[in-house]
Design an enzyme around this catalytic site. Sequence first.
Site, PDB file in Angstrom:
ATOM      1  CG  HIS A  46      -8.721 106.212  33.092  1.00  0.00           C
ATOM      2  ND1 HIS A  46      -7.851 106.447  34.054  1.00  0.00           N
ATOM      3  CD2 HIS A  46      -8.515 107.404  32.780  1.00  0.00           C
ATOM      4  CE1 HIS A  46      -8.595 107.779  34.605  1.00  0.00           C
ATOM      5  NE2 HIS A  46      -8.336 108.473  33.502  1.00  0.00           N
TER       6      HIS A  46
ATOM      7  CE1 TYR B 271      -9.167 110.375  37.393  1.00  0.00           C
ATOM      8  CE2 TYR B 271     -11.393 109.920  37.860  1.00  0.00           C
ATOM      9  CZ  TYR B 271     -10.567 110.172  37.646  1.00  0.00           C
ATOM     10  OH  TYR B 271     -10.758 110.707  36.333  1.00  0.00           O
TER      11      TYR B 271
END
Length: 342
Positions: free
Chosen positions: A152, A68
Amino acid sequence: MELDTNGSGPAALPSRTLGCSGVSVTALGFGAAAVAGLYEDVGEDEAAAAVEAAWEAGIRYFDTAPHYGLGLSERRLGAVLRTRPRDSFTLSTKVGRVLIPHDGVGDDRANGFAVPATHRRRWDFSADGVRRSLEDSLTRLGLDRVDLVLLHDPDDHEEQAFREAYPALEELRSQGVIRAIGAGMNQSRMLARFLTETDVDAVLCAGRYTLLDQGALDALLPAAAATGKSVIIGGVFNSGLLADPTSGATYDYAAVPEDLLQRAVRMRDITESHGVPLRAAALRFPFGHPAVASVLVGARSASQVRDAAEQFRGPMAAAMWEGLRAQGLLPGGVPVPPERVP
């Protein structure tokens, strides 16, 4: 899952324990991708205000990732959380992408973030990659530990994730470095495999258990219920459509197909006829299933956070869900949540 309370005063939100880990998460969690410039630039003060508003709203579960904003999410989240007692909140981050310094020019918009391209991402689900990623995350966060670490997006790295990355997380958990482990993805098939073939505590499923997509109900949620593990739901707005169903909305990070737009509009008409905004129904919908421990909401401003918390707490009559079923907008076998926040 054990139900308890977290926080004090009128802002307190209910919380649940992730599997048998002892790690609790508030029913409403804060997803920190947006404050790292997801789609558009977000200033430092605006990002900090969003995190502060989440705290004031009673949110005590915060989720982030190196992906992010090329680490910006972790830095911004850590800057606020470092001012709070460490035992008063739960924090998750992710591994699988290692950030490599990069001297290129331009920005990271090709990957969805309006930030300078100071680093590049390198997929790495090796044991060493897991440990390096976690160490780097702790440095960016400025904290001594995280509570939950998730693999992830191992979609294209499935076997390495199971053979190398997962055992590394399991070892870190056994050493007490982290308290809970799992995986986070935008699909449900592989997450169901993690629940049945490994000893993860929880999984984060984004976009696959929403008012528009109940794919996780096929195998993932039953597997969680059968194994006593927990599911965290992200992407409840399907990247925007269920928050504001207009022609400019996005669905799963792309332009919305016309048929889905019209379906969402019909849903909005029914929920609003019962005095409930569509975004409120979308936030609460996942709690119809007992394996769901928390729903993450991504927000880039304090006003968006306050709105999400207000919508999440509002009452929802059974008649609203029945109205969606009657119009064929919600399958009959899909469980719906109670009237009040569970």
